[in-house]
Design a protein around this motif. Structure first.
Motif, PDB file in Angstrom:
ATOM      1  N   LEU A 279       0.802  -1.223   0.000  1.00  0.00           N
ATOM      2  CA  LEU A 279       0.000   0.000   0.000  1.00  0.00           C
ATOM      3  C   LEU A 279       0.839   1.279   0.000  1.00  0.00           C
ATOM      4  O   LEU A 279       0.311   2.386   0.033  1.00  0.00           O
ATOM      5  CB  LEU A 279      -0.943   0.001   1.205  1.00  0.00           C
ATOM      6  N   GLN A 280       2.159   1.091  -0.016  1.00  0.00           N
ATOM      7  CA  GLN A 280       3.023   2.269   0.002  1.00  0.00           C
ATOM      8  C   GLN A 280       3.479   2.613  -1.407  1.00  0.00           C
ATOM      9  O   GLN A 280       3.695   1.723  -2.222  1.00  0.00           O
ATOM     10  CB  GLN A 280       4.267   1.995   0.832  1.00  0.00           C
ATOM     11  N   SER A 281       3.669   3.908  -1.653  1.00  0.00           N
ATOM     12  CA  SER A 281       4.259   4.255  -2.938  1.00  0.00           C
ATOM     13  C   SER A 281       5.225   5.414  -2.784  1.00  0.00           C
ATOM     14  O   SER A 281       5.063   6.271  -1.916  1.00  0.00           O
ATOM     15  CB  SER A 281       3.176   4.605  -3.955  1.00  0.00           C
ATOM     16  N   VAL A 282       6.235   5.389  -3.624  1.00  0.00           N
ATOM     17  CA  VAL A 282       7.187   6.495  -3.638  1.00  0.00           C
ATOM     18  C   VAL A 282       7.241   7.033  -5.061  1.00  0.00           C
ATOM     19  O   VAL A 282       7.056   6.297  -6.019  1.00  0.00           O
ATOM     20  CB  VAL A 282       8.594   6.067  -3.162  1.00  0.00           C
ATOM     21  N   TYR A 283       7.472   8.334  -5.156  1.00  0.00           N
ATOM     22  CA  TYR A 283       7.486   8.970  -6.472  1.00  0.00           C
ATOM     23  C   TYR A 283       8.570  10.018  -6.500  1.00  0.00           C
ATOM     24  O   TYR A 283       8.806  10.718  -5.516  1.00  0.00           O
ATOM     25  CB  TYR A 283       6.119   9.631  -6.744  1.00  0.00           C
ATOM     26  N   GLY A 284       9.232  10.115  -7.629  1.00  0.00           N
ATOM     27  CA  GLY A 284      10.237  11.163  -7.769  1.00  0.00           C
ATOM     28  C   GLY A 284      10.253  11.630  -9.207  1.00  0.00           C
ATOM     29  O   GLY A 284       9.865  10.894 -10.108  1.00  0.00           O
ATOM     30  N   PHE A 285      10.657  12.892  -9.419  1.00  0.00           N
ATOM     31  CA  PHE A 285      10.749  13.350 -10.807  1.00  0.00           C
ATOM     32  C   PHE A 285      11.938  14.259 -11.016  1.00  0.00           C
ATOM     33  O   PHE A 285      12.493  14.826 -10.069  1.00  0.00           O
ATOM     34  CB  PHE A 285       9.455  14.013 -11.273  1.00  0.00           C
TER      35      PHE A 285
ATOM     36  N   ASP B 109      17.590   5.932  -5.396  1.00  0.00           N
ATOM     37  CA  ASP B 109      17.249   6.732  -4.200  1.00  0.00           C
ATOM     38  C   ASP B 109      15.836   6.404  -3.719  1.00  0.00           C
ATOM     39  O   ASP B 109      15.598   6.236  -2.523  1.00  0.00           O
ATOM     40  CB  ASP B 109      17.325   8.230  -4.504  1.00  0.00           C
ATOM     41  N   LEU B 110      14.930   6.318  -4.673  1.00  0.00           N
ATOM     42  CA  LEU B 110      13.536   6.037  -4.311  1.00  0.00           C
ATOM     43  C   LEU B 110      13.404   4.638  -3.712  1.00  0.00           C
ATOM     44  O   LEU B 110      12.675   4.418  -2.746  1.00  0.00           O
ATOM     45  CB  LEU B 110      12.631   6.154  -5.543  1.00  0.00           C
TER      46      LEU B 110
ATOM     47  N   LYS C  42     -10.104   5.309   0.838  1.00  0.00           N
ATOM     48  CA  LYS C  42      -9.781   5.590   2.236  1.00  0.00           C
ATOM     49  C   LYS C  42     -11.029   5.680   3.086  1.00  0.00           C
ATOM     50  O   LYS C  42     -10.992   6.173   4.208  1.00  0.00           O
ATOM     51  CB  LYS C  42      -8.968   6.874   2.312  1.00  0.00           C
ATOM     52  N   ASN C  43     -12.128   5.233   2.524  1.00  0.00           N
ATOM     53  CA  ASN C  43     -13.384   5.231   3.256  1.00  0.00           C
ATOM     54  C   ASN C  43     -13.824   6.646   3.606  1.00  0.00           C
ATOM     55  O   ASN C  43     -14.523   6.868   4.594  1.00  0.00           O
ATOM     56  CB  ASN C  43     -13.220   4.401   4.533  1.00  0.00           C
TER      57      ASN C  43
ATOM     58  N   ARG D 112      -6.592  -1.089  -2.157  1.00  0.00           N
ATOM     59  CA  ARG D 112      -7.315  -0.877  -0.896  1.00  0.00           C
ATOM     60  C   ARG D 112      -8.790  -1.231  -1.052  1.00  0.00           C
ATOM     61  O   ARG D 112      -9.544  -1.202  -0.092  1.00  0.00           O
ATOM     62  CB  ARG D 112      -7.240   0.596  -0.475  1.00  0.00           C
TER      63      ARG D 112
ATOM     64  N   SER E  94       2.322  12.376  -9.184  1.00  0.00           N
ATOM     65  CA  SER E  94       2.023  10.956  -9.301  1.00  0.00           C
ATOM     66  C   SER E  94       0.532  10.869  -9.603  1.00  0.00           C
ATOM     67  O   SER E  94      -0.255  11.691  -9.151  1.00  0.00           O
ATOM     68  CB  SER E  94       2.396  10.214  -8.021  1.00  0.00           C
TER      69      SER E  94
END
Lengths: 437, 465
Positions: free
Chosen positions: B61-67, B82-83, B259-260, B324, B341
């Motif tokens: 359920l986790q995400s990482v983003y970079g640009f 790095d990400l 997320k309800n 989810r 993202s």
């Protein structure tokens, strides 16, 4: 190297003056959901705006790649865009001011270099405190965002300027529920000093405020005295901040046209633009045209004293630029309504029959900066004889911005810089039209 | 500028090294332009080149983003590495190889902004200016702006998706200001298209549109303040669809549902609206303002029936939020640019045709507000409370459209208003908008036939009726 080559080729192609404005952003953001790190974002990006005068007209090109292979395209496009401009406005590249204010305290190295894990811990801690604050808290989203912004300006008139600022924000949104209703609460703090964050205080305030709004209902339509909470008033000010731009005035698109020197607000109203405001990532010592920024009063004790100018509008009005040329147009840096000396509670106590408005929504559509009219969705609490009562939702508060400035009766001493970049206290105004039941 | 396949595969491999179960590279190159005219003269002309690459890694359920703006393979591999350090697992998911690139080509553009001459664009703007300015002597100012962009995206992910497409958008903003005796009111039209300039040259009459902006400004100048209170409101077609977009659409996006946090959570297959309501989000409409071949995760855009005869049929779901939810992704992932993202967003959203006619609806309304043209609005998905502005309104009296009124806004609750739609006409039409939310500002189409809401709070300055 890129810049020198660009200048050289541009001049060779017949562009008389060239300026580059480079913006570099280094960003970090963290989001926590249900106690878990959900989102983590990092970036380092740059963009450059190149402006050049060709046969007296200004051509503009923006790019996110600073590659030498692009220089010919940049030069040609600037010439092409200058060619289609037929407004008689004079194009200007600025040689610079004698002095530029030192803004050393706007960059806090400690914030930038602090270990990321500490920042994540801080967000997780805030998330946990939100959840623990009240059993009616059902959903929490907590976030931290940080940016370091470096801007650099260089032109063929020999001007070279540089600013570096950083700032961060920490906050969150909660949804609270009971058997019959569901409401939200939200707040954040913007600062460049990590020590300013107080998770206990922030979480307690957000949850307490949200829980109090459970069961909010519309009230009968009518005229009500209003106290705007500082956050709500900041949204209103933000929606109308464009009316102080001389460019809008010249276009005939500002309701302040022809009002310079006249009274537009009550004597309580002193509105300033403070480009040196501490802990604001918007603060700058020079604008995008290279003009030194300055602290100025736009409205002094109710009287409109100046518009905001860039080089072009200043020339038209035969004044000097106020250093508000940003993004090719005119805007304030840090707009602030100076505080009064009442506590928020004192303001509320002044209400005989009215509403303490804690939030307004829809300012981007429901506020017309040409006519000054607004009709906005609002939330808050009934106030009778100075005592706060039941929560109110699904009402609108309608008025005219100038009329409202004139009806300001008292100001709070609880000034704060909000998410929209406006700094203001809570405000007590006379009766306004409220639509509800 | 766009990256080679081998480099993309290497970035994805690097991204997954620490246990990520999904990795994606989003490459964007956009050429955009704008021209602003004031009083019929060109004041500003700007061209812009946007280039950047975003890398996303998901781990459960986790995400990482970079640009970054760099297309240097070394910089990109470093960003991926790095990400990936956010996760400390061992390699678990092996990326599928990228096959032949799939090129989206459903939405044809004949006269691209890249070839249409600057001088011809200016001519178009001046034509609009002239038509609006000459409409009436109370028209004091007309500002006409042009925005255009051609976005080329390339998406590659660890599931072997490898797609590219070019997206063209052109939009004119016509802003007319009418003034008299120190009072000013505005009228606004903003036609836009996912086609090329053929749209403005052949499909629509820009002068008629410009005159309509002027007519609206003049009408509002002589209009009285809108009364406030609870009353029936007839909302006209086209941009009137913003009501569904704000009041319900946002609450059906996985961004809030997962997320309800939405009032529509857990309501799938249940009655959520009056049985005459069918609502659709269709990202496949040819050259639609909110259409694309692929969503911004690289999966085909789809036609999603959200509500059918009042029953909730589908949410709008992106890949990560689907984890989810007990709901397949619906090709709904969108983003403004590589700086964001992606997440679930609307495309072309509209309420479908009903069986009444416009005239029947007006005739059936004894007293109420006719909202001929809506402004924008917003919603709090947590509570469902929404607001929007009416930019051109009229009072309905005894089943007839009567005097114009200005400054009205509507407030209500998204879950409730769907039940209060009691008449829907058969004149569905759509209009263009820009929608701002979590993944930036994106072109979104709204639409509906003329419809009536039996009772809603109308806010206005005039006070109670």
């Amino acid at each position: 190297m890129f810049i020198e080559k660009l200048f050289e080729k541009a001049i060779k192609a017949g562009i008389s003056d060239v300026q580059v404005f480079l913006n570099n952003m280094n960003e970090l953001s963290i989001e926590v959901f249900d106690g878990q790190l959900e989102k983590y974002e990092i970036s380092d990006s740059s963009s450059m705006v190149i402006r050049g005068i060709y046969q007296g007209k200004m051509g503009t090109y923006s790019t996110e790649i600073m590659d030498e292979s692009l220089i010919d395209t940049i030069v040609n496009t600037i010439i092409e865009s200058a060619k289609i401009i037929d407004s008689p406005d004079e194009a200007m590249i600025y040689a610079g001011d004698k002095e530029y204010k030192e803004l050393n305290d706007l960059y806090n190295e400690e914030l930038k270099t602090m270990d990321v894990s500490k920042k994540i811990e801080k967000v997780k801690n805030l998330d946990a405190l939100f959840h623990a604050a009240d059993p009616r808290v059902s959903i929490v989203e907590t976030m931290y965002a940080e940016q370091t912004k470096t801007v650099m300006l260089q032109n063929t008139k020999g001007l070279k300027l540089f600013n570096k600022v950083n700032s961060s924000m920490l906050g969150g949104q909660v949804i609270v529920k009971n058997e019959t209703d569901q409401r939200t609460g939200f707040d954040l703090l913007i600062t460049n000093d990590f020590n300013d964050y107080n998770n206990e205080e922030l979480s307690r305030k957000v949850v307490e405020d949200a829980v109090k709004t459970l069961g909010a209902k519309p009230i009968p339509s009518g005229n009500y005295e209003i106290v705007f909470d500082r956050d709500a008033f900041g949204i209103l000010l933000s929606a109308f901040s464009g009316i102080f731009s001389a460019e809008a005035v010249h276009k005939g698109a500002s309701l302040l046209k022809g009002k310079l020197g006249s009274t537009i607000g009550s004597s309580h109203v002193t509105l300033v633009d403070d480009p040196f405001m501490k802990k604001s990532s918007r603060s700058r010592s020079f604008d995008d045209e290279g003009v030194a920024t300055k602290y100025k009063e736009l409205v002094k004790e109710g009287v409109l004293t100046t518009f905001l100018h860039n080089l072009n509008t200043a020339k038209k009005d035969q004044v000097t630029s106020t250093g508000n040329g940003f993004g090719g147009t005119v805007s304030a840096v840090n707009l602030a309504l100076l505080p009064g000396n009442h506590s928020k509670d004192e303001l509320i106590k002044m209400i005989k029959n009215g509403i303490y408005v804690t939030d307004v929504q829809g300012a981007h559509a429901g506020a017309n900066s040409v006519s000054g009219d607004f009709s906005l969705q609002a939330m808050g609490f009934v106030v009778k004889e100075g005592v706060i009562g039941a929560p109110v939702a699904l009402i609108t508060v309608a008025g005219n911005f100038i009329k409202m400035l004139q009806d300001i009766e008292a100001l709070g001493n609880d000034t704060k810089t909000g998410y929209y970049g406006i700094t203001c206290p809570s405000v007590k105004v006379g009766p306004m039209v409220v639509a509800g039941l | 500028m766009l990256l080679k396949k081998e480099i993309l595969e290497k970035i994805i491999e690097t991204a997954l090294a620490t246990g990520g179960d999904f990795a994606e590279v989003f490459t964007e190159e956009t050429v955009s332009g704008s021209i602003q005219t004031v009083g019929g003269l060109v004041e500003k002309a700007n061209s812009r080149k946007i280039f950047g690459i975003g890398i996303r890694i998901a781990h459960k359920l986790q995400s990482v983003y970079g640009f970054t703006n760099s297309n240097n393979p070394e910089d990109l591999l470093k960003l991926a590495s790095d990400l990936s350090k956010s996760f400390s697992d061992e390699l678990k998911t092996k990326a599928l190889p990228l096959g032949e690139i799939e090129v989206g080509q459903k939405h044809k553009v004949l006269v691209s902004p890249l070839v249409f001459k600057q001088t011809e664009k200016v001519e178009l703007l001046k034509k609009a200016y002239k038509a609006a300015k000459e409409y009436d002597e109370v028209i004091q100012q007309v500002m006409v702006n042009l925005t255009e962009w051609v976005q080329t995206i390339l998406i590659a992910n660890s599931e072997g998706r490898y797609v590219t497409e070019e997206r063209t958008r052109i939009r004119l903003g016509i802003n007319a200001i009418a003034g008299k005796d120190g009072m000013m009111q505005t009228g606004y039209e903003a036609p836009g298209t996912g086609k090329g300039y053929e749209y403005f040259l052949e499909d629509v009459n820009i002068e008629d549109i410009a005159r309509n902006a002027a007519r609206m400004a003049k009408t509002m100048l002589f209009a009285d303040e809108c009364p406030s209170g609870v009353m029936p409101v007839v909302i006209d077609n086209e941009f009137g669809g913003v009501i569904f977009h704000e009041a319900c659409g946002h609450s059906l996006e996985a961004t809030s549902v997962a997320k309800n946090a939405s009032v529509f959570c857990g309501k799938l297959h249940q009655q959520v609206a009056s049985p005459i309501v069918t609502a659709i989000d269709d990202g496949t409409i040819e050259n639609g303002w909110g259409s694309a071949n692929f969503d911004d995760e690289g999966y085909p855009q789809q036609r999603r029936v959200l509500i059918e005869n009042g029953i909730l049929k589908s949410y709008m779901v992106d890949k990560l939020n689907s984890r989810r939810m007990d709901h397949q992704p619906t090709g709904s992932s969108r983003r403004e640019s590589y700086r964001y993202s992606p997440t679930s967003r609307m495309s072309n959203t509209f309420i479908d045709n009903g069986t009444s006619t416009f005239d029947e609806i007006i005739a059936a309304t004894e007293y109420g507000l006719y909202a001929a043209k809506m402004g924008g609005g917003s919603v709090n998905p947590g509570s469902g409370d929404f607001n929007f502005a009416v930019s051109e309104g009229y009072i309905i009296r005894n089943g007839k459209i009567a005097e114009p009124v200005r400054g009205a806004s509507l407030v209500g609750n998204g879950a409730e208003i769907l039940w209060k739609i009691d008449m829907i006409a058969n004149n569905l039409d759509r209009a263009r908008g820009m929608c701002g939310s979590a993944s930036g500002s994106i072109p979104a189409d709204v639409g509906q036939p003329t419809l009536r809401v039996s009772s809603i709070t109308v806010g206005g300055k005039k006070g109670a009726k």
